[in-house]
Design a protein around this motif. Structure first.
Motif, PDB file in Angstrom:
ATOM      1  N   LEU A 129       0.820  -1.210   0.000  1.00 25.14           N
ATOM      2  CA  LEU A 129       0.000   0.000   0.000  1.00 25.14           C
ATOM      3  C   LEU A 129       0.856   1.264   0.000  1.00 25.14           C
ATOM      4  O   LEU A 129       0.523   2.243  -0.675  1.00 25.14           O
ATOM      5  CB  LEU A 129      -0.935  -0.016   1.219  1.00 25.14           C
ATOM      6  CG  LEU A 129      -2.006  -1.101   1.186  1.00 25.14           C
ATOM      7  CD1 LEU A 129      -2.812  -1.118   2.471  1.00 25.14           C
ATOM      8  CD2 LEU A 129      -2.941  -0.929  -0.008  1.00 25.14           C
ATOM      9  N   ILE A 130       1.956   1.252   0.764  1.00 23.34           N
ATOM     10  CA  ILE A 130       2.835   2.425   0.771  1.00 23.34           C
ATOM     11  C   ILE A 130       3.550   2.568  -0.570  1.00 23.34           C
ATOM     12  O   ILE A 130       3.714   3.671  -1.086  1.00 23.34           O
ATOM     13  CB  ILE A 130       3.852   2.326   1.933  1.00 23.34           C
ATOM     14  CG1 ILE A 130       3.121   2.419   3.270  1.00 23.34           C
ATOM     15  CG2 ILE A 130       4.900   3.432   1.832  1.00 23.34           C
ATOM     16  CD1 ILE A 130       4.005   2.170   4.470  1.00 23.34           C
ATOM     17  N   ASN A 131       3.952   1.437  -1.143  1.00 31.03           N
ATOM     18  CA  ASN A 131       4.609   1.454  -2.454  1.00 31.03           C
ATOM     19  C   ASN A 131       3.666   1.957  -3.540  1.00 31.03           C
ATOM     20  O   ASN A 131       4.101   2.525  -4.548  1.00 31.03           O
ATOM     21  CB  ASN A 131       5.104   0.052  -2.809  1.00 31.03           C
ATOM     22  CG  ASN A 131       5.995   0.048  -4.038  1.00 31.03           C
ATOM     23  OD1 ASN A 131       6.898   0.859  -4.175  1.00 31.03           O
ATOM     24  ND2 ASN A 131       5.731  -0.867  -4.950  1.00 31.03           N
ATOM     25  N   ALA A 132       2.349   1.763  -3.312  1.00 35.55           N
ATOM     26  CA  ALA A 132       1.345   2.267  -4.263  1.00 35.55           C
ATOM     27  C   ALA A 132       1.013   3.731  -4.012  1.00 35.55           C
ATOM     28  O   ALA A 132       0.055   4.259  -4.572  1.00 35.55           O
ATOM     29  CB  ALA A 132       0.073   1.425  -4.164  1.00 35.55           C
ATOM     30  N   ARG A 133       1.813   4.385  -3.157  1.00 35.50           N
ATOM     31  CA  ARG A 133       1.682   5.810  -2.843  1.00 35.50           C
ATOM     32  C   ARG A 133       0.394   6.120  -2.079  1.00 35.50           C
ATOM     33  O   ARG A 133      -0.147   7.224  -2.177  1.00 35.50           O
ATOM     34  CB  ARG A 133       1.750   6.662  -4.117  1.00 35.50           C
ATOM     35  CG  ARG A 133       3.048   6.511  -4.892  1.00 35.50           C
ATOM     36  CD  ARG A 133       4.240   6.986  -4.074  1.00 35.50           C
ATOM     37  NE  ARG A 133       5.497   6.870  -4.807  1.00 35.50           N
ATOM     38  CZ  ARG A 133       6.303   5.830  -4.730  1.00 35.50           C
ATOM     39  NH1 ARG A 133       5.984   4.796  -3.953  1.00 35.50           N
ATOM     40  NH2 ARG A 133       7.422   5.791  -5.418  1.00 35.50           N
ATOM     41  N   LEU A 134      -0.101   5.170  -1.328  1.00 36.26           N
ATOM     42  CA  LEU A 134      -1.264   5.413  -0.481  1.00 36.26           C
ATOM     43  C   LEU A 134      -0.775   6.058   0.818  1.00 36.26           C
ATOM     44  O   LEU A 134       0.200   5.588   1.411  1.00 36.26           O
ATOM     45  CB  LEU A 134      -1.978   4.093  -0.177  1.00 36.26           C
ATOM     46  CG  LEU A 134      -3.451   4.182   0.234  1.00 36.26           C
ATOM     47  CD1 LEU A 134      -4.285   4.669  -0.942  1.00 36.26           C
ATOM     48  CD2 LEU A 134      -3.955   2.836   0.707  1.00 36.26           C
ATOM     49  N   PRO A 135      -1.415   7.125   1.283  1.00 33.32           N
ATOM     50  CA  PRO A 135      -0.992   7.761   2.540  1.00 33.32           C
ATOM     51  C   PRO A 135      -1.006   6.760   3.698  1.00 33.32           C
ATOM     52  O   PRO A 135      -1.802   5.819   3.718  1.00 33.32           O
ATOM     53  CB  PRO A 135      -2.037   8.868   2.736  1.00 33.32           C
ATOM     54  CG  PRO A 135      -2.536   9.162   1.371  1.00 33.32           C
ATOM     55  CD  PRO A 135      -2.509   7.854   0.629  1.00 33.32           C
ATOM     56  N   LEU A 136      -0.130   6.998   4.666  1.00 27.96           N
ATOM     57  CA  LEU A 136       0.056   6.057   5.771  1.00 27.96           C
ATOM     58  C   LEU A 136      -1.239   5.805   6.541  1.00 27.96           C
ATOM     59  O   LEU A 136      -1.572   4.660   6.863  1.00 27.96           O
ATOM     60  CB  LEU A 136       1.139   6.592   6.720  1.00 27.96           C
ATOM     61  CG  LEU A 136       1.515   5.688   7.894  1.00 27.96           C
ATOM     62  CD1 LEU A 136       2.027   4.341   7.411  1.00 27.96           C
ATOM     63  CD2 LEU A 136       2.550   6.373   8.777  1.00 27.96           C
ATOM     64  N   LEU A 137      -1.983   6.868   6.842  1.00 25.02           N
ATOM     65  CA  LEU A 137      -3.222   6.714   7.605  1.00 25.02           C
ATOM     66  C   LEU A 137      -4.242   5.876   6.848  1.00 25.02           C
ATOM     67  O   LEU A 137      -4.947   5.055   7.430  1.00 25.02           O
ATOM     68  CB  LEU A 137      -3.809   8.081   7.948  1.00 25.02           C
ATOM     69  CG  LEU A 137      -3.137   8.824   9.106  1.00 25.02           C
ATOM     70  CD1 LEU A 137      -3.705  10.238   9.231  1.00 25.02           C
ATOM     71  CD2 LEU A 137      -3.316   8.068  10.407  1.00 25.02           C
ATOM     72  N   ARG A 138      -4.324   6.085   5.547  1.00 29.27           N
ATOM     73  CA  ARG A 138      -5.278   5.308   4.749  1.00 29.27           C
ATOM     74  C   ARG A 138      -4.839   3.864   4.646  1.00 29.27           C
ATOM     75  O   ARG A 138      -5.668   2.935   4.639  1.00 29.27           O
ATOM     76  CB  ARG A 138      -5.426   5.933   3.364  1.00 29.27           C
ATOM     77  CG  ARG A 138      -6.142   7.267   3.398  1.00 29.27           C
ATOM     78  CD  ARG A 138      -6.152   7.929   2.040  1.00 29.27           C
ATOM     79  NE  ARG A 138      -6.814   9.236   2.093  1.00 29.27           N
ATOM     80  CZ  ARG A 138      -6.811  10.096   1.099  1.00 29.27           C
ATOM     81  NH1 ARG A 138      -6.169   9.805  -0.012  1.00 29.27           N
ATOM     82  NH2 ARG A 138      -7.432  11.251   1.215  1.00 29.27           N
ATOM     83  N   ALA A 139      -3.535   3.636   4.551  1.00 30.02           N
ATOM     84  CA  ALA A 139      -3.018   2.268   4.514  1.00 30.02           C
ATOM     85  C   ALA A 139      -3.358   1.536   5.806  1.00 30.02           C
ATOM     86  O   ALA A 139      -3.805   0.382   5.787  1.00 30.02           O
ATOM     87  CB  ALA A 139      -1.511   2.281   4.289  1.00 30.02           C
ATOM     88  N   ILE A 140      -3.167   2.205   6.943  1.00 30.76           N
ATOM     89  CA  ILE A 140      -3.489   1.593   8.237  1.00 30.76           C
ATOM     90  C   ILE A 140      -4.981   1.323   8.357  1.00 30.76           C
ATOM     91  O   ILE A 140      -5.403   0.266   8.849  1.00 30.76           O
ATOM     92  CB  ILE A 140      -3.000   2.506   9.388  1.00 30.76           C
ATOM     93  CG1 ILE A 140      -1.473   2.547   9.406  1.00 30.76           C
ATOM     94  CG2 ILE A 140      -3.532   2.031  10.728  1.00 30.76           C
ATOM     95  CD1 ILE A 140      -0.889   3.542  10.393  1.00 30.76           C
ATOM     96  N   ALA A 141      -5.810   2.267   7.891  1.00 29.58           N
ATOM     97  CA  ALA A 141      -7.259   2.088   7.947  1.00 29.58           C
ATOM     98  C   ALA A 141      -7.700   0.884   7.120  1.00 29.58           C
ATOM     99  O   ALA A 141      -8.584   0.128   7.523  1.00 29.58           O
ATOM    100  CB  ALA A 141      -7.966   3.356   7.460  1.00 29.58           C
ATOM    101  N   LEU A 142      -7.078   0.694   5.965  1.00 30.00           N
ATOM    102  CA  LEU A 142      -7.412  -0.459   5.115  1.00 30.00           C
ATOM    103  C   LEU A 142      -6.993  -1.768   5.762  1.00 30.00           C
ATOM    104  O   LEU A 142      -7.766  -2.724   5.832  1.00 30.00           O
ATOM    105  CB  LEU A 142      -6.735  -0.309   3.758  1.00 30.00           C
ATOM    106  CG  LEU A 142      -7.461   0.497   2.695  1.00 30.00           C
ATOM    107  CD1 LEU A 142      -6.600   0.628   1.457  1.00 30.00           C
ATOM    108  CD2 LEU A 142      -8.783  -0.160   2.351  1.00 30.00           C
TER     109      LEU A 142
END
Length: 382
Positions: free
Chosen positions: A258-271
């Motif tokens: 998710l981080i490699n896909a440039r998703l913000p950290l908070l959104r990655a954690i929420a997912l």
């Protein structure tokens, strides 16, 4: 073209689609793999889809033609209908990520990764990452199953043999001993007592097992049960550490993608919070999310929870300081996967002789206890 609105994800409030996806049986990273009646597409089919699609797109074939080739290769009618549905949605102007979401067969983990890939022009890279993710997941599960299959089969067969002896063989010897009378050896009396108890309480025991299984099935999704069962599992020798590393590897690999896909950290954690079905990690992510909102770094928030090893926290700290979180999460995941494979093979090789020795002793004690009175009686007749 319609697209997914990433702003629907707020730091403290999970959006309605996320909740709906959870109820539909989202990716649970391990424990949902063998669940019955699940609505998601099988992991093996996901791996095939992402691997084939990335290869075809990389070869210069457009998305429509790629899906036609993949659909034509499907043997099952349900799979073919699913891919045709996705293909038609894409032809009607829907983005690929939204087309997958509309089928309810894919997790938001995949949907949001693919959407970021579409927006950044890195769809092929995301598809390759997802294919590798499911490939590793399937490979790991197969190794664990292969390593534990033989010990489980030996254990089940041996316990069945012991049960047969206690239920049928020992009572027959008992009838013979009662006819001859006399004082039985201590060990024979104890074995016969166990056999008699099994005979008298067999249906009660079976009923208790059924009630216990029903309770576990009904309570397994409640928070108190998940909290207590996860604590007990973590404290189980050998198994607890193995389970912890399996889920940490899944968590780290998910964060990497998710981080490699440039998703913000908070959104990655929420997912990831919606996808992980392991209570210690799932419950910690809510607190971590709140701490990050209040200005704490990721590694500082993770330090509060025993589920995250200190070495992992230090690597996350370095990743934050160098802005290479995806790289370090990938390294941690690889390390834990290697440890899981090694420990699984070690446990399997240890269990095999221990099970044989342990059950051999039990069978030997039963046989000796049954034949000892016969030897005594033969000596008394001489």
């Amino acid at each position: 073209m319609p697209s997914i609105d990433l702003n629907r994800f707020e730091a403290k409030k999970v959006s309605r689609p996320v909740k709906q996806a959870k109820s539909d049986g989202l990716l649970a990273l391990l424990s949902r793999d063998l669940s019955f009646g699940k609505k998601e597409l099988d992991d093996k089919k996901k791996e095939y889809l992402y691997l084939e699609l990335s290869s075809l797109l990389q070869a210069g074939i457009n998305l429509k033609s790629s899906f036609e080739l993949i659909t034509a290769d499907q043997q099952k009618v349900k799979d073919k209908e699913l891919f045709i549905t996705i293909q038609q949605a894409v032809l009607n102007g829907t983005t690929f990520s939204v087309a997958l979401q509309q089928t309810s067969k894919f997790s938001l983990y995949e949907v949001y990764s693919l959407q970021i890939g579409e927006e950044t022009g890195k769809l092929i890279e995301v598809l390759q990452d997802l294919a590798k993710f499911y490939q590793n997941k399937i490979k790991q599960r197969r190794k664990i199953v292969a390593a534990l299959t033989y010990p489980c089969v030996v254990m089940t067969t041996s316990l069945g043999a012991v049960f047969f002896m206690l239920k049928f063989v020992v009572p027959m010897f008992g009838d013979v001993f009662r006819r001859f009378g006399g004082k039985l050896p201590w060990i024979t009396e104890k074995i016969m007592g166990v056999s008699q108890a099994l005979e008298n309480n067999f249906f009660r025991f079976v009923s208790l097992l059924i009630l216990l299984a029903a309770f576990i099935i009904s309570a397994r999704k409640t928070e108190p049960f998940r909290r207590i069962s996860s604590k007990l599992l973590l404290r189980t020798p050998l198994v607890g550490n193995l389970v912890q590393k399996i889920y940490l590897a899944r968590f780290c690999n998910s964060m990497r993608l998710l981080i490699n896909a440039r998703l913000p950290l908070l959104r990655a954690i929420a997912l990831i919070k919606q996808m992980i079905a392991y209570y210690p990690i799932e419950s910690s992510l809510q607190k971590i999310e709140d701490d990050i909102m209040n200005g704490k770094s990721l590694y500082q928030s993770m330090q509060q929870f025993n589920i995250y090893p200190s070495k992992m926290i230090q690597l996350v700290k370095v990743g934050e300081e160098t802005n290479q979180l995806d790289y370090f999460f990938g390294k941690i995941s690889e390390q834990y996967l290697e440890e899981v494979e090694f420990k699984t093979a070690t446990i399997s090789s240890m269990m095999e002789p221990l099970i044989i020795i342990f059950l051999g002793l039990i069978v030997g004690v039963i046989l000796v206890s049954m034949y000892l009175p016969l030897f005594q009686m033969s000596n008394s007749f001489q």
